[in-house]
Design an enzyme around this catalytic site. Sequence first.
Site, PDB file in Angstrom:
ATOM      1  CB  CYS A   1       5.442  -3.153  16.529  1.00 34.01           C
ATOM      2  SG  CYS A   1       7.091  -2.496  16.255  1.00 34.01           S
TER       3      CYS A   1
ATOM      4  CD  GLU B   1      -1.982  -1.202   3.104  1.00 32.81           C
ATOM      5  OE1 GLU B   1      -2.415  -2.268   3.544  1.00 32.81           O
ATOM      6  OE2 GLU B   1      -1.901  -0.162   3.773  1.00 32.81           O
TER       7      GLU B   1
ATOM      8  CB  CYS C   1       0.666   0.300   9.130  1.00 28.30           C
ATOM      9  SG  CYS C   1       1.655   1.725   9.145  1.00 28.30           S
TER      10      CYS C   1
ATOM     11  CB  CYS D   1       2.678   7.101   3.736  1.00 32.61           C
ATOM     12  SG  CYS D   1       3.165   5.807   4.860  1.00 32.61           S
TER      13      CYS D   1
ATOM     14  CB  CYS E   1       6.931  -5.617   8.993  1.00 38.90           C
ATOM     15  SG  CYS E   1       8.137  -4.767  10.032  1.00 38.90           S
TER      16      CYS E   1
ATOM     17  CB  CYS F   1       2.315  -2.636  13.964  1.00 39.98           C
ATOM     18  SG  CYS F   1       2.523  -2.225  12.233  1.00 39.98           S
TER      19      CYS F   1
END
Length: 340
Positions: free
Chosen positions: A113, A89, A330, A102, A109, A116
Amino acid sequence: MNNIYGITIEKLEDYFISLGSKKFHADQLFSWLYEKRINEYEEITNIKKELIEQISKDYSISKLKIVNVEKDVDVCKYLFELYDGEHIEAVLMRHDYGNSVCVSSQVGCNMGCKFCESGRRKKVRNLETYEMVLQLLMIEEELGKRISHVVVMGIGEPFDNYDNLINFLEIINHPKGMAIGARHITISTCGVIPKIKEFSNLGLQFNLAISLHAPNNEIRDKIMPINKVYPLDLLIPVLEEYYNNTSRRITFEYVLLEGINDGVEQAIELSNLVKNLNCYINLIPYNETNNLNFKRSSTIQIMKFYDILKKNKINVTIRKEFGGNISAACGQLRSKKEGV
Ligand code: SAH
């Protein structure tokens, strides 16, 4: 095959020299790609046909596929499909000072975290340089206007894809590339110390943002696994060094999570942690996602937290919110598309 949008102008010069040709063709080609915005090599008129044929054998000029666009008043979210069917995205935000985008740096990832959405799903692969450049180029073309600011804050940890990130920065910052000023480009990291050091030694003028999210190791350990490897007592001196090398103020991002890091005690502790650093703190209201159990702090709590930092003379702002209606947290759009 390599893609032409991932090649820096210096590497193109080497390429032309390696073909026994002249390096000024690199300038010409960059101008066709980033100024005239061609879609096919055939549109090039000032480079010999045989040379164009060779380039087209060595470098693809294909773009990404935009498979979904979600629009709101001042924000637009793009879902891209990559050559291998993966999705990423990018988000366009219209500010009074210009258009900012962004961009994502990885598919998924590995930083994990806890709050997230991107981290909930493991890294599939790094993005290639051209896949980062094309997020910007294609949005600019769609928009018909210049992108003035870039934040590398989409899916992924940019410092876990360091070499491609550096090439990307070089291409979008280069006056003959997308010509976006270094001071208008921000790289956000959860704190990968060796790469922050490497980046710092380049002495460049890009902005560095650190996802801090906690004023001490105890809380940070619980929500950000990276802190167990690179704790705050090691991170803070590296940021001081970054400031000494670049004279660029660090930005700290601090997502306010109800009952976890948003109390009066944490605001005081945070003030003490950063008081000797030349920095800004950006307080971020948490964007709740269906898949995770964290809650956004109340507006009153956010204001209380802000006031304490202000009283302690810390430079602090509260992030303007974009796209609450359009899965803007995100990685949300990607998860929705893939149904996981
Ligand atoms: N990996 C990099 C960049 C990508 S995340 C980093 O950690 O900085 C960009 C920022 O959004 C980070 O500060 C991240 O912690 C934050 N973030 C992640 N999920 C969020 C959410 N649901 N609401 C608000 N901010 C979020």
